[in-house]
Design an enzyme around this catalytic site. Structure first.
Site, mmCIF file in Angstrom:
data_model
loop_
_atom_site.group_PDB
_atom_site.id
_atom_site.type_symbol
_atom_site.label_atom_id
_atom_site.label_comp_id
_atom_site.label_asym_id
_atom_site.label_seq_id
_atom_site.Cartn_x
_atom_site.Cartn_y
_atom_site.Cartn_z
ATOM 1 C CB CYS A 87 -8.837 -8.277 28.686
ATOM 2 S SG CYS A 87 -7.273 -8.312 27.762
ATOM 3 C CG HIS A 196 -9.199 -3.519 29.791
ATOM 4 N ND1 HIS A 196 -8.999 -4.330 30.884
ATOM 5 C CD2 HIS A 196 -8.456 -4.045 28.793
ATOM 6 C CE1 HIS A 196 -8.166 -5.297 30.567
ATOM 7 N NE2 HIS A 196 -7.819 -5.149 29.305
ATOM 8 C CD GLU A 198 -11.232 -3.052 33.348
ATOM 9 O OE1 GLU A 198 -10.187 -3.712 33.251
ATOM 10 O OE2 GLU A 198 -12.117 -3.053 32.462
#
Length: 234
Positions: A87, A196, A198
């Site tokens: 991002c 994302h 994660e």
């Protein structure tokens, strides 16, 4: 031997703890890297997390590009160290000229936050080697400036060299040219993506998955792919 993966923090970063947790869950050691220091602390790879570095003033990633840590990141990346930009991290990699193109305001001028399907177009990178090409995965997306743009020659180059790593599936959320969600450098060591991973590494905290609500862990393989590559070099 445990691989050490650095997580860079800037003023305004907000996903560095999530990135560090993903690194630890993958089996590596997470090392905090501070924007004001030029030391990379002897890490083997680097993750530049999402957020709003320096408040996104001037332009997303434009100020972070000049932070002391980034001079060292750029040098290490050009020397072959694996780097993942997520991002805002993707925006910083583009501003640092480690990846081509730029990220601008989303089409429609709206912030987008949703679980997003993406198609893996290439597993020939450090960060995607454990995926199958053509596989569709689901990971969260949250951005206001995720619209990837480049001139036609650059887009053709990325396509022709197999450097488009991820492409949006099931609808383009931000207007990115050619539905591009993630790209890589020539050697496959540097990767930037807008979604994302994660946030999709642990059951109970990610998107809905085949096993039920909040069970999706498709993001984990980005980190285990890198760890596998690092350990194979040791």
């Amino acid at each position: 031997m445990s691989a050490r993966i650095g997580i860079v923090s800037f003023p305004g970063s907000l996903d560095e703890r999530d990135g560090a947790r993903a690194v630890r869950l993958a089996g590596a050691e997470a090392v905090d890297l501070w924007h004001g220091s030029d030391s990379l602390e002897g890490v083997d790879a680097i993750v530049i997390p999402g957020g709003f570095s320096y408040g996104d003033y001037l332009r997303c990633g434009a100020i972070a590009r000049f932070a002391p840590v980034m001079a060292s990141v750029v040098e290490a990346a050009r020397g072959g160290m694996p780097v993942l930009g997520i991002c805002n991290g993707f925006q910083i990699l583009c501003e640092s000229h480690l990846l081509p193109g730029a990220l601008i305001r989303n089409a429609g001028q709206r912030f987008v936050c949703r679980d997003q399907r993406v198609r893996v177009e290439s597993n020939r990178t450090v960060w995607t080697s454990q995926f199958e090409e053509g596989e569709e995965i689901t990971i969260p997306l949250k951005n206001g400036e995720g619209n990837f743009v480049a001139d036609e020659a650059t887009l053709d180059m990325l396509e022709g060299e197999g450097r488009v790593v991820l492409r949006y599936a099931g609808g383009n959320p931000n207007g990115s040219m050619r539905d591009i969600a993630g790209i890589t450098n020539e050697s496959g060591t540097i990767m930037g993506l807008m979604p994302h991973p994660e946030h999709a590494v642990e059951p109970g905290y990610g998107p809905d998955g085949p096993m039920g609500p909040r069970t999706g862990t498709d993001g984990m393989r980005f980190f285990t792919s890198a760890l596998s590559s690092l350990l194979s070099r040791a």
